[in-house]
Design a protein around this motif. Structure first.
Motif, mmCIF file in Angstrom:
data_model
loop_
_atom_site.group_PDB
_atom_site.id
_atom_site.type_symbol
_atom_site.label_atom_id
_atom_site.label_comp_id
_atom_site.label_asym_id
_atom_site.label_seq_id
_atom_site.Cartn_x
_atom_site.Cartn_y
_atom_site.Cartn_z
ATOM 1 N N GLU A 237 40.262 -146.030 -25.765
ATOM 2 C CA GLU A 237 38.991 -145.478 -26.243
ATOM 3 C C GLU A 237 38.577 -146.263 -27.481
ATOM 4 O O GLU A 237 38.972 -145.962 -28.612
ATOM 5 C CB GLU A 237 39.131 -143.989 -26.512
ATOM 6 C CG GLU A 237 39.414 -143.202 -25.231
ATOM 7 C CD GLU A 237 39.500 -141.712 -25.421
ATOM 8 O OE1 GLU A 237 38.970 -140.973 -24.570
ATOM 9 O OE2 GLU A 237 40.118 -141.269 -26.412
ATOM 10 N N ARG A 299 38.443 -139.884 -13.985
ATOM 11 C CA ARG A 299 37.255 -139.053 -14.175
ATOM 12 C C ARG A 299 37.634 -137.635 -14.587
ATOM 13 O O ARG A 299 36.909 -136.994 -15.368
ATOM 14 C CB ARG A 299 36.422 -139.048 -12.888
ATOM 15 C CG ARG A 299 35.013 -138.488 -13.038
ATOM 16 C CD ARG A 299 34.157 -139.261 -14.035
ATOM 17 N NE ARG A 299 34.122 -140.688 -13.784
ATOM 18 C CZ ARG A 299 33.285 -141.298 -12.951
ATOM 19 N NH1 ARG A 299 32.387 -140.588 -12.275
ATOM 20 N NH2 ARG A 299 33.302 -142.612 -12.818
ATOM 21 N N GLN A 302 37.911 -137.858 -18.220
ATOM 22 C CA GLN A 302 36.619 -138.078 -18.878
ATOM 23 C C GLN A 302 35.769 -136.814 -18.913
ATOM 24 O O GLN A 302 34.982 -136.617 -19.848
ATOM 25 C CB GLN A 302 35.869 -139.201 -18.163
ATOM 26 C CG GLN A 302 36.520 -140.567 -18.339
ATOM 27 C CD GLN A 302 35.913 -141.624 -17.456
ATOM 28 O OE1 GLN A 302 35.569 -141.362 -16.301
ATOM 29 N NE2 GLN A 302 35.768 -142.835 -17.967
ATOM 30 N N TYR A 485 31.292 -148.080 -23.925
ATOM 31 C CA TYR A 485 31.179 -146.988 -22.963
ATOM 32 C C TYR A 485 32.273 -145.933 -23.103
ATOM 33 O O TYR A 485 32.199 -144.886 -22.452
ATOM 34 C CB TYR A 485 31.223 -147.566 -21.542
ATOM 35 C CG TYR A 485 30.205 -148.655 -21.320
ATOM 36 C CD1 TYR A 485 28.878 -148.343 -21.049
ATOM 37 C CD2 TYR A 485 30.555 -150.002 -21.423
ATOM 38 C CE1 TYR A 485 27.923 -149.346 -20.865
ATOM 39 C CE2 TYR A 485 29.614 -151.010 -21.234
ATOM 40 C CZ TYR A 485 28.305 -150.674 -20.972
ATOM 41 O OH TYR A 485 27.372 -151.656 -20.799
ATOM 42 N N HIS A 486 33.276 -146.196 -23.945
ATOM 43 C CA HIS A 486 34.433 -145.302 -24.024
ATOM 44 C C HIS A 486 34.728 -144.850 -25.448
ATOM 45 O O HIS A 486 35.810 -144.332 -25.715
ATOM 46 C CB HIS A 486 35.664 -146.001 -23.444
ATOM 47 C CG HIS A 486 35.471 -146.495 -22.049
ATOM 48 N ND1 HIS A 486 35.508 -145.657 -20.954
ATOM 49 C CD2 HIS A 486 35.193 -147.735 -21.566
ATOM 50 C CE1 HIS A 486 35.288 -146.364 -19.860
ATOM 51 N NE2 HIS A 486 35.090 -147.611 -20.201
ATOM 52 N N TYR A 489 32.244 -141.032 -27.447
ATOM 53 C CA TYR A 489 31.862 -140.422 -26.175
ATOM 54 C C TYR A 489 31.317 -139.013 -26.356
ATOM 55 O O TYR A 489 30.428 -138.576 -25.628
ATOM 56 C CB TYR A 489 33.103 -140.391 -25.278
ATOM 57 C CG TYR A 489 32.860 -140.149 -23.813
ATOM 58 C CD1 TYR A 489 33.020 -141.172 -22.890
ATOM 59 C CD2 TYR A 489 32.484 -138.899 -23.336
ATOM 60 C CE1 TYR A 489 32.820 -140.963 -21.537
ATOM 61 C CE2 TYR A 489 32.275 -138.678 -21.986
ATOM 62 C CZ TYR A 489 32.438 -139.718 -21.091
ATOM 63 O OH TYR A 489 32.229 -139.498 -19.757
ATOM 64 N N LEU A 518 29.000 -149.702 -13.139
ATOM 65 C CA LEU A 518 29.527 -148.855 -14.217
ATOM 66 C C LEU A 518 30.031 -147.521 -13.688
ATOM 67 O O LEU A 518 31.018 -146.977 -14.190
ATOM 68 C CB LEU A 518 28.448 -148.623 -15.269
ATOM 69 C CG LEU A 518 28.177 -149.766 -16.235
ATOM 70 C CD1 LEU A 518 26.921 -149.484 -17.045
ATOM 71 C CD2 LEU A 518 29.369 -150.004 -17.169
ATOM 72 N N TYR A 521 33.693 -146.441 -13.170
ATOM 73 C CA TYR A 521 34.616 -146.180 -14.272
ATOM 74 C C TYR A 521 34.019 -145.345 -15.402
ATOM 75 O O TYR A 521 34.747 -144.907 -16.294
ATOM 76 C CB TYR A 521 35.111 -147.510 -14.851
ATOM 77 C CG TYR A 521 35.722 -148.419 -13.820
ATOM 78 C CD1 TYR A 521 36.917 -148.076 -13.197
ATOM 79 C CD2 TYR A 521 35.105 -149.610 -13.443
ATOM 80 C CE1 TYR A 521 37.490 -148.903 -12.235
ATOM 81 C CE2 TYR A 521 35.670 -150.441 -12.486
ATOM 82 C CZ TYR A 521 36.858 -150.081 -11.887
ATOM 83 O OH TYR A 521 37.426 -150.900 -10.935
ATOM 84 N N VAL A 522 32.714 -145.159 -15.388
ATOM 85 C CA VAL A 522 32.017 -144.399 -16.435
ATOM 86 C C VAL A 522 31.166 -143.345 -15.751
ATOM 87 O O VAL A 522 30.386 -143.675 -14.845
ATOM 88 C CB VAL A 522 31.118 -145.326 -17.284
ATOM 89 C CG1 VAL A 522 30.343 -144.526 -18.325
ATOM 90 C CG2 VAL A 522 31.935 -146.426 -17.944
ATOM 91 N N ARG A 526 26.254 -139.823 -17.916
ATOM 92 C CA ARG A 526 26.188 -140.100 -19.350
ATOM 93 C C ARG A 526 25.243 -141.263 -19.669
ATOM 94 O O ARG A 526 24.985 -141.558 -20.834
ATOM 95 C CB ARG A 526 27.599 -140.428 -19.846
ATOM 96 C CG ARG A 526 27.702 -140.514 -21.342
ATOM 97 C CD ARG A 526 29.111 -140.753 -21.824
ATOM 98 N NE ARG A 526 29.110 -140.918 -23.255
ATOM 99 C CZ ARG A 526 29.458 -142.034 -23.883
ATOM 100 N NH1 ARG A 526 29.893 -143.068 -23.207
ATOM 101 N NH2 ARG A 526 29.418 -142.102 -25.202
#
Length: 693
Positions: A237, A299, A302, A485-486, A489, A518, A521-522, A526
């Motif tokens: 992160e 996920r 996340q 992206y991490h 958050y 993206l 993994y994201v 968001r």
């Protein structure tokens, strides 16, 4: 007996539900003698405590019972400098109650001194999550360590263990795993922001562990034991690799019997004697079941980083900067008209970009703008009285009547590493108190050093506290050294990219491709993803360019944004009357967006290229139901098979809800392949599926 007493006390604490919310009874943080156990119902990691200088000796996936016995010879965490022996080790644990942003979880804290350097690790353990996160903090004083990485081509022949060790990087080690066996494969995933410069935002690298250290860049590393269907992942992160602070040149290394995660984002000169300095965080997780298992495990973690509240976090936002009017047009009359047209279009949020304020920014269409020494101009961040004679009162009232939430753009003062962070925070707090504004687009950020990061976080946290957690920060990642992206958050969503028909760089399939890549993994929920006025600037594109936006149906452009937070990047007044035909689609989308976004959203089909069959799938906790969004780009085939994720074999009803296509029923085998048909190129279909037998 003292160690046993502590263990029993902490074990008891770990079973306390927080205020009747989430039951934490599955979460464990137990110390018994020199053994420390952290975990929940899905994962367990066991350490030697060693006076707080932890060394892992086992990791277990509790779903299958799979256990990796670790042969760590060194402590998990290490600094690239000579430090003292571990001392003053302590261990505490507490349940953390749910807030408006974060779910309830268990927090275990381990502190150790290594000479004059103190290390604090705060582990976050969430129920029903196959991962454990760790936040790292340092304080004290340390030798001026120097992280060194040698390239393979500069090394001698390997004729001894001594020469073998010459190639090992000397860097801050966040974590290490002495995994058994030699046959491990690693896939790292590197991300790229600064999207004004980049148009490929994800890059994967696959390597095998070897006797020499193999180094990899990226925020993510998936490890799989060759020949098995199980493995481990690390999520770092931190900002993207290219802009991390105190970066050693890599994020992960693979070697026979030792995997390492490196780079804490802190240099020796960043340390304070009496204040903890927060570094980057690292998440360790276990996965089961191939790539699908990797992605769903990641996920699941996340989803614990920020609670999604539809009334706060779901939006269809109109920002007029996309038509390149900059600050020339913005005033009260203009905003009132945009609100009226926005209501007709179906938007839920309106954002006043640069130009609402008295100060003139460096992005101004007029000469003399600057971001330098903002706080020497006391009225810089007040509404321009020439443009907004009543402040924001009238436009706020109009927005409320039309069911539209207003947001503003804000550029914190970058002077001296955000030295004036408290004044910046007060600007937003005043807008919240006077007008009820609770969302801000944060732009112009440069995290050039650790102090800048510390002060920037203080600004966000102060606004969060003053708004009772209602604030949403729309963090711009289009340029500069920012958050990726991490990282950061928990604060809101990401403004992903500036694309303009004026510059001829808005191509719908580019936007779809970036989102699709993206989304693996994201969480795409968001990301803020743009659709533009396709009727503008058709002469800015090459004649005969079939991929230019003018060739696409307007509803298709909006559908591209549906896995994310749709951004109407345009002035609504410039739309032709036919554009408002998408209001029906937008209203239909609003009826589904909660259920659609509540699932785990992943890409399916082929990578968008302008000529692919591609799409997205939303997987719910109940594997028998979900959603699919399918795109037929400029592809000649009228139908295509796509493999869906986590579908149990059986007969499924696919009910058509939006776009083109028809409802259908079909038997789905174990491979999850489903055939979709769309009547024309550049069309889409949105379906809800349900297993009926």
């Amino acid at each position: 007996m003292r160690g046993l007493f502590i263990a029993i006390f902490l074990f008891t604490c770990s079973f306390i539900p927080t205020h009747g919310q989430t039951d934490l009874s599955s979460c464990q943080a137990i110390r018994k003698g020199d053994t420390l156990i952290l975990g929940n119902s899905l994962i367990q990691r066991t350490y030697l405590f060693q006076n707080g200088n932890l060394s892992s000796f086992a990791l277990q996936d509790k779903r299958t019972g799979k256990k990796w016995v670790l042969a760590n010879k060194n402590a998990d965490f290490a600094l690239p400098a000579k430090v003292g022996n571990p001392a003053n080790g302590s261990f505490t644990v507490k349940p953390v109650a749910e807030t408006s942003r974060t779910p309830a979880h268990l927090e275990a804290q381990v502190v150790v001194s290594l000479g004059d350097v103190w290390v604090k690790r705060v582990f976050r353990i969430y129920p029903n999550c196959p991962a454990i996160a760790c936040d790292y903090y340092l304080k004290g004083r340390a030798p001026d360590w120097q992280q060194q990485v040698q390239q393979a081509y500069d090394l001698r022949n390997l004729e001894s263990l001594a020469t073998q060790k010459e190639g090992e990087a000397n860097a801050v080690v966040l974590d290490r795993l002495a995994l058994p066996g030699l046959h491990w494969r690693g896939k790292s995933v590197e991300f790229f922001d600064a999207t004004d410069q980049n148009n490929t935002l994800v890059q994967e690298y696959t390597r095998l562990a070897y006797r020499q250290e193999v180094r990899l860049r990226g925020n993510l590393l998936f490890l799989d034991e060759v020949g098995t269907d199980t493995g481990i992942f690390w999520l770092k992160e931190a900002p993207v690799s290219g802009v991390q602070l105190a970066y050693p040149g890599f994020d992960f290394s693979l070697k026979f019997n030792e995997m390492r995660a490196a780079g804490i984002g802190i240099g020796p000169t960043d340390l304070r004697d009496d204040e903890w300095v927060r570094g980057y965080s690292l998440v360790l997780g276990v996965w089961l079941g191939g790539e699908t298992g990797q992605l769903t495990a990641l996920r699941s973690y996340q989803q614990n980083l920020r609670i999604r509240q539809p009334n706060r976090d779901e939006m269809i936002l109109l920002n007029t900067w996309g038509d390149r009017g900059q600050d020339k047009n913005i005033n009260e009359a203009f905003v009132l008209r945009e609100l009226k047209l926005g209501e007709k279009l179906g938007i839920t949020h309106f954002q006043l970009d640069d130009g609402w304020q008295q100060g003139k920014s460096a992005n101004s269409a007029f000469q003399g703008g600057s971001f330098k020494d903002i706080w020497r101009k006391p009225n810089y961040w007040l509404p321009d009285p020439k443009k907004f004679p009543t402040g924001f009162s009238r436009i706020m009232e109009a927005g409320k009547k039309r069911g539209i939430t207003l947001s503003t753009w804000f550029n914190p003062s970058v002077d001296s590493s955000f030295k004036y962070w408290d004044r910046d925070a007060q600007v937003m707090i005043d807008q919240y108190r006077h007008y009820g504004i609770r969302m801000w687009k944060i732009d112009g950020v440069r995290i050039a050093d650790k102090q800048a990061e510390i002060n920037f976080r203080k600004m966000l946290d102060t606004v969060m506290a003053s708004t009772n957690g209602e604030a949403v920060f729309n963090l711009d990642v289009t340029a500069g050294r920012r958050f990726g992206y991490h990282y950061f958050y928990e604060y809101g969503n990401l403004f992903l990219e500036n694309r303009y028909t004026d510059w001829g760089n808005y191509y719908p399939h580019f936007t779809l491709r970036n989102l699709w890549m993206l989304a693996r993994y994201v969480p795409p929920q968001r990301l803020q993803i743009e659709f533009l006025n396709k009727w503008r600037n058709q002469d800015r594109y090459p004649q005969g360019d079939s991929f230019s936006p003018a060739h696409y149906p307007f509803d298709y452009l909006f559908a591209i944004t549906m896995p994310a937070q749709p951004l109407a990047w345009m002035e609504a007044r410039n739309l032709p009357p036919e554009a408002f035909a998408i209001t029906g689609l937008i209203n239909a989308y609003k009826k589904q967006w909660r259920a659609w976004h509540n699932g785990q959203l992943f890409p399916i089909g082929n990578e968008p290229s302008g000529t692919s069959w591609t799409g997205f799938q939303s997987i719910s906790e109940n594997q028998s139901v979900g959603y699919v969004l399918v795109f037929r780009e400029q592809n000649k085939a009228g139908a295509a098979k796509m493999k869906l994720m986590n579908l149990l074999p059986g007969t499924y009803q696919f009910t058509h809800l939006m776009g083109q296509g028809k409802s259908f029923r079909m038997a789905v085998a174990a491979d999850g392949a489903v055939s979709f048909a769309l009547p024309q190129q550049m069309t889409f279909g949105f379906y809800q599926y349900e297993r009926v037998k």
